[in-house]
Design a protein around this motif. Sequence first.
Motif, PDB file in Angstrom:
ATOM      1  N   ALA A   1       0.834  -1.205   0.000  1.00 24.28           N
ATOM      2  CA  ALA A   1       0.000   0.000   0.000  1.00 24.28           C
ATOM      3  C   ALA A   1       0.866   1.252   0.000  1.00 24.28           C
ATOM      4  CB  ALA A   1      -0.938  -0.009   1.197  1.00 24.28           C
ATOM      5  N   TYR A   2       1.956   1.229   0.755  1.00 29.21           N
ATOM      6  CA  TYR A   2       2.853   2.383   0.789  1.00 29.21           C
ATOM      7  C   TYR A   2       3.481   2.619  -0.577  1.00 29.21           C
ATOM      8  CZ  TYR A   2       6.649   5.514   1.919  1.00 29.21           C
ATOM      9  OH  TYR A   2       7.506   6.586   1.929  1.00 29.21           O
ATOM     10  N   ALA A   3       3.925   1.544  -1.232  1.00 28.88           N
ATOM     11  CA  ALA A   3       4.532   1.668  -2.557  1.00 28.88           C
ATOM     12  C   ALA A   3       3.525   2.234  -3.563  1.00 28.88           C
ATOM     13  CB  ALA A   3       5.054   0.319  -3.030  1.00 28.88           C
ATOM     14  N   ALA A   4       2.286   1.771  -3.482  1.00 29.92           N
ATOM     15  CA  ALA A   4       1.246   2.276  -4.385  1.00 29.92           C
ATOM     16  C   ALA A   4       0.971   3.753  -4.124  1.00 29.92           C
ATOM     17  CB  ALA A   4      -0.033   1.463  -4.225  1.00 29.92           C
ATOM     18  N   ALA A   5       0.929   4.139  -2.859  1.00 29.22           N
ATOM     19  CA  ALA A   5       0.694   5.542  -2.510  1.00 29.22           C
ATOM     20  C   ALA A   5       1.851   6.415  -2.990  1.00 29.22           C
ATOM     21  CB  ALA A   5       0.498   5.684  -1.008  1.00 29.22           C
ATOM     22  N   GLN A   6       3.075   5.931  -2.835  1.00 32.41           N
ATOM     23  CA  GLN A   6       4.251   6.684  -3.274  1.00 32.41           C
ATOM     24  C   GLN A   6       4.241   6.851  -4.792  1.00 32.41           C
ATOM     25  OE1 GLN A   6       7.968   5.104  -1.876  1.00 32.41           O
ATOM     26  NE2 GLN A   6       9.173   6.364  -3.246  1.00 32.41           N
ATOM     27  N   PHE A   7       3.898   5.785  -5.524  1.00 29.48           N
ATOM     28  CA  PHE A   7       3.848   5.860  -6.980  1.00 29.48           C
ATOM     29  C   PHE A   7       2.731   6.797  -7.437  1.00 29.48           C
ATOM     30  CE2 PHE A   7       2.877   4.454 -11.283  1.00 29.48           C
ATOM     31  CZ  PHE A   7       4.149   4.458 -11.850  1.00 29.48           C
ATOM     32  N   ALA A   8       1.567   6.712  -6.798  1.00 32.17           N
ATOM     33  CA  ALA A   8       0.444   7.589  -7.152  1.00 32.17           C
ATOM     34  C   ALA A   8       0.805   9.051  -6.905  1.00 32.17           C
ATOM     35  CB  ALA A   8      -0.794   7.202  -6.353  1.00 32.17           C
ATOM     36  N   GLU A   9       1.480   9.324  -5.804  1.00 29.13           N
ATOM     37  CA  GLU A   9       1.892  10.698  -5.481  1.00 29.13           C
ATOM     38  C   GLU A   9       2.885  11.210  -6.520  1.00 29.13           C
ATOM     39  OE1 GLU A   9       4.416  13.778  -3.806  1.00 29.13           O
ATOM     40  OE2 GLU A   9       5.078  11.706  -3.931  1.00 29.13           O
ATOM     41  N   ALA A  10       3.810  10.351  -6.949  1.00 27.08           N
ATOM     42  CA  ALA A  10       4.774  10.738  -7.973  1.00 27.08           C
ATOM     43  C   ALA A  10       4.064  11.021  -9.298  1.00 27.08           C
ATOM     44  CB  ALA A  10       5.824   9.640  -8.156  1.00 27.08           C
ATOM     45  N   CYS A  11       3.079  10.200  -9.649  1.00 29.80           N
ATOM     46  CA  CYS A  11       2.309  10.426 -10.877  1.00 29.80           C
ATOM     47  C   CYS A  11       1.577  11.761 -10.824  1.00 29.80           C
ATOM     48  CB  CYS A  11       1.321   9.289 -11.108  1.00 29.80           C
ATOM     49  SG  CYS A  11       2.087   7.731 -11.584  1.00 29.80           S
ATOM     50  N   LEU A  12       0.990  12.074  -9.692  1.00 32.89           N
ATOM     51  CA  LEU A  12       0.275  13.345  -9.548  1.00 32.89           C
ATOM     52  C   LEU A  12       1.230  14.532  -9.646  1.00 32.89           C
ATOM     53  CD1 LEU A  12      -2.251  12.396  -6.728  1.00 32.89           C
ATOM     54  CD2 LEU A  12      -2.756  12.808  -9.157  1.00 32.89           C
TER      55      LEU A  12
ATOM     56  N   LEU B   1      11.820   5.031 -14.261  1.00 32.59           N
ATOM     57  CA  LEU B   1      11.156   5.745 -15.354  1.00 32.59           C
ATOM     58  C   LEU B   1      11.003   7.218 -15.006  1.00 32.59           C
ATOM     59  CD1 LEU B   1       8.255   3.209 -15.928  1.00 32.59           C
ATOM     60  CD2 LEU B   1      10.421   3.328 -17.171  1.00 32.59           C
ATOM     61  N   ARG B   2      11.233   8.076 -16.008  1.00 35.64           N
ATOM     62  CA  ARG B   2      10.943   9.502 -15.856  1.00 35.64           C
ATOM     63  C   ARG B   2       9.470   9.694 -16.160  1.00 35.64           C
ATOM     64  NH1 ARG B   2      14.805   9.867 -19.365  1.00 35.64           N
ATOM     65  NH2 ARG B   2      13.497  10.880 -20.913  1.00 35.64           N
ATOM     66  N   LEU B   3       8.771  10.330 -15.250  1.00 34.09           N
ATOM     67  CA  LEU B   3       7.342  10.583 -15.437  1.00 34.09           C
ATOM     68  C   LEU B   3       7.137  12.027 -15.854  1.00 34.09           C
ATOM     69  CD1 LEU B   3       6.020   8.742 -12.259  1.00 34.09           C
ATOM     70  CD2 LEU B   3       6.251   7.844 -14.577  1.00 34.09           C
ATOM     71  N   GLY B   4       6.164  12.236 -16.735  1.00 32.89           N
ATOM     72  CA  GLY B   4       5.848  13.580 -17.201  1.00 32.89           C
ATOM     73  C   GLY B   4       4.346  13.789 -17.205  1.00 32.89           C
ATOM     74  N   PRO B   5       3.898  14.941 -17.655  1.00 33.26           N
ATOM     75  CA  PRO B   5       2.472  15.264 -17.649  1.00 33.26           C
ATOM     76  C   PRO B   5       1.612  14.285 -18.450  1.00 33.26           C
ATOM     77  CG  PRO B   5       3.765  17.224 -18.084  1.00 33.26           C
ATOM     78  CD  PRO B   5       4.712  16.057 -18.106  1.00 33.26           C
TER      79      PRO B   5
ATOM     80  N   ALA C   1       9.224  18.680 -12.716  1.00 32.98           N
ATOM     81  CA  ALA C   1      10.256  18.059 -13.552  1.00 32.98           C
ATOM     82  C   ALA C   1      11.120  17.130 -12.706  1.00 32.98           C
ATOM     83  CB  ALA C   1      11.121  19.144 -14.180  1.00 32.98           C
ATOM     84  N   GLY C   2      11.701  16.143 -13.333  1.00 35.36           N
ATOM     85  CA  GLY C   2      12.633  15.261 -12.643  1.00 35.36           C
ATOM     86  C   GLY C   2      11.995  14.210 -11.762  1.00 35.36           C
ATOM     87  N   VAL C   3      10.735  13.865 -12.004  1.00 33.34           N
ATOM     88  CA  VAL C   3      10.071  12.836 -11.211  1.00 33.34           C
ATOM     89  C   VAL C   3      10.475  11.471 -11.764  1.00 33.34           C
ATOM     90  CG1 VAL C   3       7.867  11.898 -10.434  1.00 33.34           C
ATOM     91  CG2 VAL C   3       8.132  14.366 -10.719  1.00 33.34           C
ATOM     92  N   VAL C   4      11.124  10.651 -10.921  1.00 33.21           N
ATOM     93  CA  VAL C   4      11.585   9.327 -11.330  1.00 33.21           C
ATOM     94  C   VAL C   4      11.067   8.307 -10.331  1.00 33.21           C
ATOM     95  CG1 VAL C   4      13.602   7.853 -11.726  1.00 33.21           C
ATOM     96  CG2 VAL C   4      13.676  10.261 -12.379  1.00 33.21           C
ATOM     97  N   GLU C   5      10.418   7.266 -10.828  1.00 33.89           N
ATOM     98  CA  GLU C   5       9.935   6.162  -9.998  1.00 33.89           C
ATOM     99  C   GLU C   5      10.226   4.858 -10.721  1.00 33.89           C
ATOM    100  OE1 GLU C   5       8.554   5.670  -6.988  1.00 33.89           O
ATOM    101  OE2 GLU C   5       8.787   7.776  -6.505  1.00 33.89           O
ATOM    102  N   CYS C   6      10.346   3.793  -9.967  1.00 26.54           N
ATOM    103  CA  CYS C   6      10.567   2.478 -10.552  1.00 26.54           C
ATOM    104  C   CYS C   6       9.238   1.766 -10.763  1.00 26.54           C
ATOM    105  CB  CYS C   6      11.453   1.640  -9.647  1.00 26.54           C
ATOM    106  SG  CYS C   6      13.139   2.224  -9.649  1.00 26.54           S
ATOM    107  N   ALA C   7       9.163   1.029 -11.850  1.00 27.19           N
ATOM    108  CA  ALA C   7       7.957   0.258 -12.154  1.00 27.19           C
ATOM    109  C   ALA C   7       8.352  -0.979 -12.955  1.00 27.19           C
ATOM    110  CB  ALA C   7       6.978   1.103 -12.956  1.00 27.19           C
ATOM    111  N   PHE C   8       7.517  -2.011 -12.881  1.00 27.34           N
ATOM    112  CA  PHE C   8       7.724  -3.194 -13.704  1.00 27.34           C
ATOM    113  C   PHE C   8       7.176  -2.895 -15.084  1.00 27.34           C
ATOM    114  CE2 PHE C   8       8.069  -5.238  -9.565  1.00 27.34           C
ATOM    115  CZ  PHE C   8       9.172  -6.038  -9.781  1.00 27.34           C
ATOM    116  N   VAL C   9       8.051  -2.912 -16.062  1.00 27.56           N
ATOM    117  CA  VAL C   9       7.664  -2.617 -17.439  1.00 27.56           C
ATOM    118  C   VAL C   9       8.224  -3.692 -18.366  1.00 27.56           C
ATOM    119  CG1 VAL C   9       7.491  -0.132 -17.105  1.00 27.56           C
ATOM    120  CG2 VAL C   9       9.678  -1.124 -17.732  1.00 27.56           C
TER     121      VAL C   9
END
Length: 67
Positions: free
Chosen positions: A2-13, A43-47, A20-28
């Motif tokens: 749940a913490y990992a999901a919350a952290q990833f969701a926050e990074a996406c938002l 992965l670098r996340l953008g708008p 700029a510069g938002v980087v998170e790890c994901a299984f791709v």
Amino acid sequence: MAYAAAQFAEACLRAMAGDAGVVECAFVASSLVSGLPFFASPLRLGPAGIAGAQGTASDACSTVVVD
């Protein structure tokens, strides 16, 4: 999990808001390791979603999780 999901969701938002510069790890889907169709990669996340890969997974993903 749940913490990992919350952290990833926050990074996406943050990325969708234009940070700029938002980087998170994901299984791709990846061809880094033969026999493994998916692999954790930074992965670098953008708008608009994934803006690109941020190198290899080596220590980057474990560093992101520990922070």
